[in-house]
Design a protein around this motif. Structure first.
Motif, PDB file in Angstrom:
ATOM      1  N   VAL A  46      48.645  42.745  49.153  1.00 48.41           N
ATOM      2  CA  VAL A  46      48.004  42.005  49.472  1.00 48.41           C
ATOM      3  C   VAL A  46      47.734  40.340  49.259  1.00 48.41           C
ATOM      4  O   VAL A  46      47.685  39.771  49.616  1.00 48.41           O
ATOM      5  CB  VAL A  46      47.823  42.144  47.656  1.00 48.41           C
ATOM      6  N   VAL A  47      49.443  40.105  49.089  1.00 47.58           N
ATOM      7  CA  VAL A  47      50.087  38.959  48.878  1.00 47.58           C
ATOM      8  C   VAL A  47      50.659  38.647  50.854  1.00 47.58           C
ATOM      9  O   VAL A  47      50.060  37.584  51.066  1.00 47.58           O
ATOM     10  CB  VAL A  47      51.104  39.489  47.935  1.00 47.58           C
ATOM     11  N   ARG A  48      50.390  39.546  51.079  1.00 44.49           N
ATOM     12  CA  ARG A  48      50.756  39.335  52.769  1.00 44.49           C
ATOM     13  C   ARG A  48      49.269  39.062  53.137  1.00 44.49           C
ATOM     14  O   ARG A  48      49.487  37.642  53.732  1.00 44.49           O
ATOM     15  CB  ARG A  48      51.481  40.892  53.374  1.00 44.49           C
ATOM     16  N   ALA A  49      48.568  39.739  53.394  1.00 40.87           N
ATOM     17  CA  ALA A  49      47.085  39.067  54.294  1.00 40.87           C
ATOM     18  C   ALA A  49      46.246  38.110  53.770  1.00 40.87           C
ATOM     19  O   ALA A  49      45.391  37.756  54.135  1.00 40.87           O
ATOM     20  CB  ALA A  49      46.305  40.951  53.548  1.00 40.87           C
ATOM     21  N   PRO A  52      40.968  38.239  44.138  1.00 38.75           N
ATOM     22  CA  PRO A  52      39.737  38.895  44.315  1.00 38.75           C
ATOM     23  C   PRO A  52      40.587  40.753  44.349  1.00 38.75           C
ATOM     24  O   PRO A  52      40.389  41.041  43.939  1.00 38.75           O
ATOM     25  CB  PRO A  52      38.963  38.863  44.912  1.00 38.75           C
ATOM     26  N   ASN A  53      41.102  40.346  45.181  1.00 43.19           N
ATOM     27  CA  ASN A  53      42.112  41.895  45.411  1.00 43.19           C
ATOM     28  C   ASN A  53      42.704  42.466  44.974  1.00 43.19           C
ATOM     29  O   ASN A  53      42.978  43.246  45.129  1.00 43.19           O
ATOM     30  CB  ASN A  53      42.578  41.801  47.194  1.00 43.19           C
ATOM     31  N   TYR A  54      43.531  41.501  44.259  1.00 40.62           N
ATOM     32  CA  TYR A  54      44.357  41.744  43.213  1.00 40.62           C
ATOM     33  C   TYR A  54      44.108  42.193  42.114  1.00 40.62           C
ATOM     34  O   TYR A  54      44.732  43.389  41.559  1.00 40.62           O
ATOM     35  CB  TYR A  54      45.626  41.117  42.877  1.00 40.62           C
ATOM     36  N   ASN A 102      41.492  43.505  41.878  1.00 40.32           N
ATOM     37  CA  ASN A 102      40.843  45.427  41.949  1.00 40.32           C
ATOM     38  C   ASN A 102      42.174  46.066  41.862  1.00 40.32           C
ATOM     39  O   ASN A 102      42.121  47.711  40.727  1.00 40.32           O
ATOM     40  CB  ASN A 102      40.663  45.529  43.265  1.00 40.32           C
ATOM     41  N   GLN A 103      43.077  46.016  41.943  1.00 35.60           N
ATOM     42  CA  GLN A 103      44.163  46.389  41.719  1.00 35.60           C
ATOM     43  C   GLN A 103      44.724  46.683  40.334  1.00 35.60           C
ATOM     44  O   GLN A 103      44.815  47.352  39.993  1.00 35.60           O
ATOM     45  CB  GLN A 103      45.747  45.855  42.778  1.00 35.60           C
ATOM     46  N   LEU A 104      44.807  45.329  39.695  1.00 29.15           N
ATOM     47  CA  LEU A 104      44.696  45.172  38.381  1.00 29.15           C
ATOM     48  C   LEU A 104      43.057  46.279  37.615  1.00 29.15           C
ATOM     49  O   LEU A 104      44.275  46.751  36.571  1.00 29.15           O
ATOM     50  CB  LEU A 104      45.200  43.862  37.567  1.00 29.15           C
ATOM     51  N   ILE A 105      42.364  46.568  38.257  1.00 28.85           N
ATOM     52  CA  ILE A 105      41.909  47.009  37.267  1.00 28.85           C
ATOM     53  C   ILE A 105      42.352  48.650  37.367  1.00 28.85           C
ATOM     54  O   ILE A 105      42.339  49.458  36.376  1.00 28.85           O
ATOM     55  CB  ILE A 105      40.881  46.925  37.938  1.00 28.85           C
ATOM     56  N   GLY A 106      42.504  48.829  38.753  1.00 25.22           N
ATOM     57  CA  GLY A 106      43.222  50.278  38.719  1.00 25.22           C
ATOM     58  C   GLY A 106      44.310  50.684  38.294  1.00 25.22           C
ATOM     59  O   GLY A 106      44.424  51.588  38.182  1.00 25.22           O
TER      60      GLY A 106
END
Length: 334
Positions: free
Chosen positions: A192-195, A233-235, A237-241
């Motif tokens: 996510v960070v790299r993107a 926003p992408n992270y 989503n990872q946090l919710i998961g």
């Protein structure tokens, strides 16, 4: 002003057309009349809306009237101390794992983007490995790690050790859960960070380098704030998961929210359904809070990219009330 040769200009009115009376005058133009604009009829949208409303009403009616859900027992268990204690453990594990996972993801992303082939290879291998292994396997492996290594030491490779640690004392249930989730989360956070870093325009990197700033300031002051627009926003989503993934720590003997529900369900078999509903509602509340925080963080970092930031839900409500009042005044006046 001279006229071109051979052209006669006359100010007299044009003669009437052939066959018309000599004293006939052209009809006066009609005044413009207002025409009502009819809205486009969207029958398919209305049909789909009616079908959805019927389905939602049936689901809500079934949830309320079906005695199988035992809503009285749900209300009894919802705020019981054993449930709240498990909820607190879930929050602790999720918070520690989110912070450590994000820090590890940033380090892995920078290593993946570095010029060192060793760092790139290690980062790629770590990400590939932990994205390939299921989280439950990682947790169980760490839970039984003391069977492989009873002590951990720091020292010279293949030489003397300076510090020794008893792994059985360090690896408590909380530590195993946090370490396992953090290791797994770092692998996904790195991508996510790299993107997000790669989404920053190359000209921004060149401009930062042209200013002569140190590398750390280029990253923290110029690159990272712009990358956060894509990372947040992408992270989240990872946090919710991650919040939902904390339910797996029950298998390493840590009684989080799901573990408490499972334990109470084994003690009170007749309340298993309301207990599962309790866990479901608490997970929905936690993820909803995270989504609300995501909205405001995205809104903050979108100020430099959008002409106008999106309104908050309170602002939308005020706008809707203002439009309703204006419509009512217009209809009253007419």
């Amino acid at each position: 002003m001279t006229e071109p040769p051979g052209v006669a200009v006359s100010s007299r009115p044009a003669p009437p057309p052939p066959g018309a009376p000599a004293d006939a005058t052209p009809p006066a133009p009609r005044p413009p009349t207002a025409q009502r604009v009819l809205p486009l009829r969207r029958r398919g949208r209305w049909i789909a809306t009616a079908v959805v409303l019927v389905l939602v009403a049936q689901i809500a009616h079934g949830l309320v009237t079906n005695p199988f859900y035992q809503w009285d027992r749900f209300a009894y268990w919802f705020v019981r101390p054993v449930i709240l204690d498990g909820l607190l453990i879930t929050l602790e594990v999720a918070a520690y794992s989110a912070v450590l996972g994000l820090l590890g993801g940033i380090a892995l992303a920078l290593a993946r983007l570095s010029g060192s082939p060793v760092l790139r290879a290690v980062s790629w291998t770590y990400t590939w490995l932990f994205r390939s292994v299921p989280l439950i396997v990682v947790l169980l492996f760490l839970y039984n790690f003391s069977a492989l290594y009873r002590t951990l030491s720091l020292g010279v490779p293949f030489g003397p050790a300076f510090l020794n640690f008893d792994e059985s004392r360090l690896a408590t249930d909380m530590v195993v859960a946090v370490v396992g989730l953090s290791l797994n989360e770092a692998a996904y956070a790195s991508e996510v960070v790299r993107a997000g870093i790669l989404s920053v325009d190359q000209g921004q990197h060149e401009a930062a380098a042209a200013l002569g700033l140190p590398k750390r300031y280029q990253f923290s002051r110029i690159v990272l704030p712009q990358a956060l627009r894509s990372v947040v926003p992408n992270y989240v989503n990872q946090l919710i998961g991650l919040i939902k993934g904390t339910s797996l720590v029950f298998y390493v003997s840590l009684l989080d929210l799901f573990g408490s529900v499972q334990s109470m369900g084994s003690t009170y078999p007749g309340d298993i359904v309301p207990l599962l509903l309790v866990a479901t509602v608490w997970y929905v509340i936690l993820t909803s809070v995270v989504s609300a925080v995501q909205f405001y963080v995205e809104r903050h970092y979108s100020r430099g990219a959008l002409r106008t930031v999106p309104p908050t839900p309170l602002q939308k409500l005020r706008i809707a009330l203002g439009d309703l009042r204006a419509r009512v005044r217009t209809e009253t006046a007419t």
